[in-house]
Design a protein around this motif. Structure first.
Motif, PDB file in Angstrom:
ATOM      1  N   ILE A 121       0.835  -1.201   0.000  1.00  0.00           N
ATOM      2  CA  ILE A 121       0.000   0.000   0.000  1.00  0.00           C
ATOM      3  C   ILE A 121       0.872   1.253   0.000  1.00  0.00           C
ATOM      4  O   ILE A 121       0.660   2.181  -0.799  1.00  0.00           O
ATOM      5  N   VAL A 122       1.858   1.311   0.897  1.00  0.00           N
ATOM      6  CA  VAL A 122       2.735   2.492   0.977  1.00  0.00           C
ATOM      7  C   VAL A 122       3.535   2.647  -0.311  1.00  0.00           C
ATOM      8  O   VAL A 122       3.681   3.761  -0.837  1.00  0.00           O
ATOM      9  N   ALA A 123       4.056   1.538  -0.843  1.00  0.00           N
ATOM     10  CA  ALA A 123       4.837   1.607  -2.077  1.00  0.00           C
ATOM     11  C   ALA A 123       3.991   2.084  -3.243  1.00  0.00           C
ATOM     12  O   ALA A 123       4.463   2.833  -4.101  1.00  0.00           O
ATOM     13  N   ASN A 124       2.746   1.676  -3.292  1.00  0.00           N
ATOM     14  CA  ASN A 124       1.862   2.122  -4.378  1.00  0.00           C
ATOM     15  C   ASN A 124       1.615   3.625  -4.324  1.00  0.00           C
ATOM     16  O   ASN A 124       1.468   4.279  -5.363  1.00  0.00           O
ATOM     17  N   LEU A 125       1.615   4.174  -3.117  1.00  0.00           N
ATOM     18  CA  LEU A 125       1.364   5.604  -2.955  1.00  0.00           C
ATOM     19  C   LEU A 125       2.589   6.463  -3.247  1.00  0.00           C
ATOM     20  O   LEU A 125       2.468   7.569  -3.773  1.00  0.00           O
ATOM     21  N   ASP A 129       7.456   2.279  -9.352  1.00  0.00           N
ATOM     22  CA  ASP A 129       7.727   0.946  -9.880  1.00  0.00           C
ATOM     23  C   ASP A 129       7.206  -0.177  -8.990  1.00  0.00           C
ATOM     24  O   ASP A 129       7.553  -1.333  -9.182  1.00  0.00           O
ATOM     25  N   GLU A 130       6.378   0.149  -8.004  1.00  0.00           N
ATOM     26  CA  GLU A 130       5.804  -0.880  -7.128  1.00  0.00           C
ATOM     27  C   GLU A 130       4.297  -0.694  -7.059  1.00  0.00           C
ATOM     28  O   GLU A 130       3.712  -0.569  -5.993  1.00  0.00           O
ATOM     29  N   LEU A 137      -3.530  -6.823  -5.087  1.00  0.00           N
ATOM     30  CA  LEU A 137      -4.717  -6.289  -4.432  1.00  0.00           C
ATOM     31  C   LEU A 137      -5.494  -7.390  -3.734  1.00  0.00           C
ATOM     32  O   LEU A 137      -5.927  -7.236  -2.585  1.00  0.00           O
ATOM     33  N   ALA A 138      -5.651  -8.555  -4.413  1.00  0.00           N
ATOM     34  CA  ALA A 138      -6.347  -9.678  -3.779  1.00  0.00           C
ATOM     35  C   ALA A 138      -5.590 -10.148  -2.541  1.00  0.00           C
ATOM     36  O   ALA A 138      -6.195 -10.464  -1.512  1.00  0.00           O
ATOM     37  N   GLY A 139      -4.264 -10.201  -2.644  1.00  0.00           N
ATOM     38  CA  GLY A 139      -3.464 -10.618  -1.496  1.00  0.00           C
ATOM     39  C   GLY A 139      -3.592  -9.666  -0.333  1.00  0.00           C
ATOM     40  O   GLY A 139      -3.670 -10.088   0.834  1.00  0.00           O
ATOM     41  N   ILE A 140      -3.612  -8.370  -0.608  1.00  0.00           N
ATOM     42  CA  ILE A 140      -3.766  -7.373   0.452  1.00  0.00           C
ATOM     43  C   ILE A 140      -5.112  -7.549   1.161  1.00  0.00           C
ATOM     44  O   ILE A 140      -5.196  -7.531   2.393  1.00  0.00           O
ATOM     45  N   LEU A 141      -6.176  -7.728   0.382  1.00  0.00           N
ATOM     46  CA  LEU A 141      -7.497  -7.900   0.981  1.00  0.00           C
ATOM     47  C   LEU A 141      -7.554  -9.159   1.844  1.00  0.00           C
ATOM     48  O   LEU A 141      -8.143  -9.145   2.934  1.00  0.00           O
ATOM     49  N   LEU A 142      -6.932 -10.249   1.365  1.00  0.00           N
ATOM     50  CA  LEU A 142      -6.895 -11.471   2.174  1.00  0.00           C
ATOM     51  C   LEU A 142      -6.090 -11.255   3.455  1.00  0.00           C
ATOM     52  O   LEU A 142      -6.460 -11.752   4.526  1.00  0.00           O
ATOM     53  N   GLY A 143      -4.977 -10.523   3.345  1.00  0.00           N
ATOM     54  CA  GLY A 143      -4.154 -10.259   4.525  1.00  0.00           C
ATOM     55  C   GLY A 143      -4.868  -9.416   5.558  1.00  0.00           C
ATOM     56  O   GLY A 143      -4.803  -9.681   6.757  1.00  0.00           O
ATOM     57  N   GLY A 171       1.145  -1.632  14.278  1.00  0.00           N
ATOM     58  CA  GLY A 171       1.913  -0.395  14.136  1.00  0.00           C
ATOM     59  C   GLY A 171       3.351  -0.660  13.748  1.00  0.00           C
ATOM     60  O   GLY A 171       3.950   0.056  12.940  1.00  0.00           O
ATOM     61  N   ALA A 172       3.920  -1.731  14.301  1.00  0.00           N
ATOM     62  CA  ALA A 172       5.280  -2.118  13.934  1.00  0.00           C
ATOM     63  C   ALA A 172       5.348  -2.510  12.462  1.00  0.00           C
ATOM     64  O   ALA A 172       6.291  -2.148  11.747  1.00  0.00           O
ATOM     65  N   ALA A 173       4.336  -3.226  11.978  1.00  0.00           N
ATOM     66  CA  ALA A 173       4.307  -3.620  10.569  1.00  0.00           C
ATOM     67  C   ALA A 173       4.210  -2.397   9.665  1.00  0.00           C
ATOM     68  O   ALA A 173       4.860  -2.330   8.613  1.00  0.00           O
ATOM     69  N   LEU A 174       3.418  -1.412  10.056  1.00  0.00           N
ATOM     70  CA  LEU A 174       3.314  -0.172   9.282  1.00  0.00           C
ATOM     71  C   LEU A 174       4.641   0.580   9.260  1.00  0.00           C
ATOM     72  O   LEU A 174       5.032   1.160   8.238  1.00  0.00           O
TER      73      LEU A 174
END
Length: 325
Positions: A121-125, A129-130, A137-143, A171-174
């Protein structure tokens, strides 16, 4: 370990050596939650962060002194290294250790496994090139669904540990996700130099922080088993693991290296059950499964193999299947 720069051309597929490094790294980082769970029983989270990054930084400086390359390569990047230290070490380590005062090693590792989703998500914003694909997108929704499954019961009834502890792990993951954007500028440096630079900067930050918050009395009052866990956390799960990780990134690419998060929760859960007497609840197992499916979807290779097998099915087999026997 290789010492070439991260900017080197990485393969899009992994060979046997890459897979071996990936599995080893997953086991090591799964063990980090196990070691941390032991250490936080007697050591304050911020103090544990100080010990972890300082011991690891010293170990890596010795490694560079013996094996090279020169740490002088990091000197032009001193300011960015402090930003990387905050985002990739200080903030996430502190939040993880704080959360682990209430959560088991297995659940903490599962929540940490959401890092690739937030990273995408952060890389897309913030990168060109990411960008997101349908698989990503499907993987993000499943996660996110997997994370919601694990946190949801806690939000409703406080099951499986307090909600704030789970949000500390998220928060650590973010923080790790944002660190990826900062880390992109270090691709010209050899992996051991990047690892050493960020850990040395982290140690410099943590010394005054711990002195102000906890003072200096009683810092070394832990029992021998806890000190053994601290040394394992710093030397194995931090110093060695960072060299291994950046070496994997350089050889196989960041996307392939991120698959390590599939191994980490399983490793942490097994260690937690074997040595800490922990038991994962049904909702936590369901969340782990959803996160695993999400990571496989992001990788895309399993889906691609299924599609190819379907396309390669002989026409006469399809005819017989439709017509019966």
């Amino acid at each position: 370990m290789g010492t070439g720069s991260i900017a080197g051309r990485a393969r899009t597929t992994m060979n046997a050596s890459d897979w071996g490094q990936l599995l080893l790294l997953g086991a090591i980082w799964g063990g980090s939650f196990f070691f941390a769970r032991i250490a936080v029983a007697e050591i304050q989270p911020l103090v544990l962060v100080l010990f972890r990054v300082t011991i690891a930084a010293v170990a890596l400086l010795v490694y560079l002194g013996l094996r090279g390359p020169s740490i002088r390569l990091a000197l032009p990047y001193i300011a960015p290294f402090f930003a990387l230290a905050l985002l990739n070490n200080i903030i996430p380590f502190s939040l993880i250790f704080l959360g682990q005062t209430e959560l088991g090693a297995g659940l903490a590792a599962v929540l940490n496994a959401t890092t690739p989703f937030w990273t995408l998500i952060v890389a897309n914003l913030f990168t060109d090139d990411e960008k997101l694909t349908r698989n990503k997108l499907a993987g993000i929704l499943l996660g996110i669904a997997g994370t919601a499954v694990m946190i949801g019961p806690g939000l409703l009834a406080g099951l499986g540990g307090p909600v704030w502890a789970k949000f500390a792990l998220i928060g650590a993951a973010l923080s790790y996700a944002v660190a990826l954007i900062v880390a992109r500028r270090f691709r010209v440096l050899p992996p051991p130099v990047v690892a050493t630079g960020q850990l040395a900067a982290s140690a410099v930050i943590m010394v005054p922080v711990v002195a102000l918050v906890h003072g200096t009395s009683g810092l070394f009052a832990a029992s021998p088993p806890v000190w053994a866990a601290v040394l394992a956390l710093a030397l194995l799960s931090t110093a060695f693991a960072y060299i291994l990780f950046f070496n994997l990134v350089a050889s196989a690419g960041a996307t392939n290296a991120s698959l390590v998060t599939l191994v980490v929760p399983v490793s942490a859960a097994l260690l937690g059950m074997m040595f800490l007497g922990e038991r994962l609840e049904a909702v936590e197992l369901a969340g782990m499964a959803l996160i695993g499916i999400g990571l496989l979807t992001i990788d895309g290779r399993v889906l691609e193999r299924i599609r190819r097998k379907k396309d390669d099915t002989p026409p006469q087999f399809i005819h017989k299947s439709k017509g019966g026997f």
